[in-house]
Design an enzyme around this catalytic site. Structure first.
Site, PDB file in Angstrom:
ATOM      1  N   HIS A 257       0.844  -1.194   0.000  1.00 27.15           N
ATOM      2  CA  HIS A 257       0.000   0.000   0.000  1.00 27.15           C
ATOM      3  C   HIS A 257       0.880   1.245   0.000  1.00 27.15           C
ATOM      4  CE1 HIS A 257       0.773  -0.578   4.295  1.00 27.15           C
ATOM      5  NE2 HIS A 257       0.356   0.661   4.526  1.00 27.15           N
TER       6      HIS A 257
ATOM      7  N   HIS B 244       1.475   3.983   1.940  1.00 27.61           N
ATOM      8  CA  HIS B 244       2.059   4.746   3.046  1.00 27.61           C
ATOM      9  C   HIS B 244       3.586   4.805   2.933  1.00 27.61           C
ATOM     10  CE1 HIS B 244      -1.721   4.285   5.787  1.00 27.61           C
ATOM     11  NE2 HIS B 244      -1.831   5.274   4.935  1.00 27.61           N
TER      12      HIS B 244
ATOM     13  N   ASP C 214       6.060   4.743   4.962  1.00 28.30           N
ATOM     14  CA  ASP C 214       6.949   3.822   5.670  1.00 28.30           C
ATOM     15  C   ASP C 214       6.981   2.452   5.006  1.00 28.30           C
ATOM     16  OD1 ASP C 214       4.253   3.473   6.610  1.00 28.30           O
ATOM     17  OD2 ASP C 214       5.005   2.301   8.299  1.00 28.30           O
ATOM     18  N   HIS C 215       6.258   2.305   3.889  1.00 26.78           N
ATOM     19  CA  HIS C 215       6.285   1.080   3.092  1.00 26.78           C
ATOM     20  C   HIS C 215       6.843   1.320   1.692  1.00 26.78           C
ATOM     21  CE1 HIS C 215       3.645  -1.317   5.882  1.00 26.78           C
ATOM     22  NE2 HIS C 215       3.479  -0.082   6.322  1.00 26.78           N
TER      23      HIS C 215
ATOM     24  N   HIS D  10      -7.367  -0.717   5.912  1.00 26.13           N
ATOM     25  CA  HIS D  10      -6.312   0.184   6.384  1.00 26.13           C
ATOM     26  C   HIS D  10      -6.147   1.328   5.395  1.00 26.13           C
ATOM     27  CE1 HIS D  10      -2.624   1.429   8.354  1.00 26.13           C
ATOM     28  NE2 HIS D  10      -1.966   1.316   7.211  1.00 26.13           N
TER      29      HIS D  10
ATOM     30  N   ASP E 108      -0.203  -3.952   6.495  1.00 27.89           N
ATOM     31  CA  ASP E 108      -0.792  -3.407   7.718  1.00 27.89           C
ATOM     32  C   ASP E 108      -2.265  -3.816   7.873  1.00 27.89           C
ATOM     33  OD1 ASP E 108       1.603  -2.208   8.213  1.00 27.89           O
ATOM     34  OD2 ASP E 108       0.920  -0.152   7.941  1.00 27.89           O
TER      35      ASP E 108
ATOM     36  N   HIS F 179       4.763  -4.660  11.139  1.00 30.40           N
ATOM     37  CA  HIS F 179       5.096  -3.886  12.335  1.00 30.40           C
ATOM     38  C   HIS F 179       5.173  -4.804  13.548  1.00 30.40           C
ATOM     39  CE1 HIS F 179       4.746   0.231  10.767  1.00 30.40           C
ATOM     40  NE2 HIS F 179       3.755  -0.234  10.023  1.00 30.40           N
TER      41      HIS F 179
END
Length: 256
Positions: free
Chosen positions: A54, A56, A58-59, A113, A130, A168
């Protein structure tokens, strides 16, 4: 064959999953390129593909630097124009082949999410980003509770031995909430003791398995009497569907 999967730690609690053999590797959700490049150098591995679940940051934040270090490798990901580096846009039901690793992965669209979230499943391994966490699930930034409930139902239809590779290290915090929902769940008490020991030794609590999660994760137990009773007590009302129980659990967790 079974996959070789290794967690590469990033930021405070992210895991970038490396799927590898003795020569090549593929990484899932590289939010940071530096630990991936260091890992490949130390293990003498060549990066041959990137998988994205996805949008975001941090990915996805490490994609550009990785493409500079490993030009022309494919980047697989969801149908989202925000992730401009994707070379292979994927839909629900697609399959991808990673020939150098001799594996095939199937794609599931799992909105909740985020609306663009996808997962990769194959060889009894689920790379779920996530969407599902150990003892928990992702926060609803874009999707609805019903969408997330339906997405998680896709996972519970998979074989119970499926290994769950989420991105995570949230397990201990999730267990605290799960214990509030089911304080007398013996499987959860046992799992908490194990997870505390793992983290004390600086070891990951992942991967989990779907079998384990169905015994300890309240978001996968919305039909279990103890979970329903706990939610009804918290909400001071009688909920009549598993979807409503899930929505109340997610709201409870958001404010826990």
């Amino acid at each position: 064959m079974s996959l070789n999967v290794h967690p590469i730690s990033a930021f405070e609690d992210n895991y970038i999953w490396s799927i590898h053999n003795q020569q090549y590797c593929v990484v899932v959700d590289p939010g940071d390129a530096t630990p991936v490049i260091e890992y490949c150098k130390n293990e003498q591995l060549t990066l041959v593909a990137i998988l994205i679940t996805h949008h975001h940051s941090d990915h996805t934040g490490g994609i550009n630097t990785l493409l500079e270090a490993y030009p022309d490798i494919p980047v697989y990901g969801p149908q989202n124009p925000k992730i401009q580096q994707i070379t292979h846009k994927l839909n629900d039901g697609d399959r991808i082949e990673l020939p150098v690793l001799k594996i095939n992965l199937s794609i599931m669209e799992v909105p909740g999410h985020t609306l663009d979230h996808i997962t990769y499943y194959g060889e009894d391994c689920l790379f779920c980003g996530d969407t599902l966490f150990s003892a928990g699930c992702g926060r609803l930034f874009e999707g609805t509770p019903l969408q997330m409930y339906q997405s998680l139902a896709k996972f519970t239809a998979l074989p119970s031995k499926t290994k769950v590779y989420c991105t995570h290290e949230y397990t201990l915090a999730n267990i605290k909430f799960a214990r509030a929902v089911e304080p007398d769940n013996p499987a959860l008490v046992e799992y908490e003791n194990w997870a505390v020991q793992q983290r004390a030794n600086n070891l990951p609590t992942l991967p989990s398995t779907l079998e384990k999660e169905q015994n300890i994760n309240p978001f996968l137990r919305c039909n279990i009497e103890t979970v329903v009773a706990s939610v009804n007590c918290k909400q001071a009302q009688q909920l009549t569907s598993e979807e409503a129980v899930f929505a109340s659990l997610r709201h409870w967790k958001d404010n826990f």
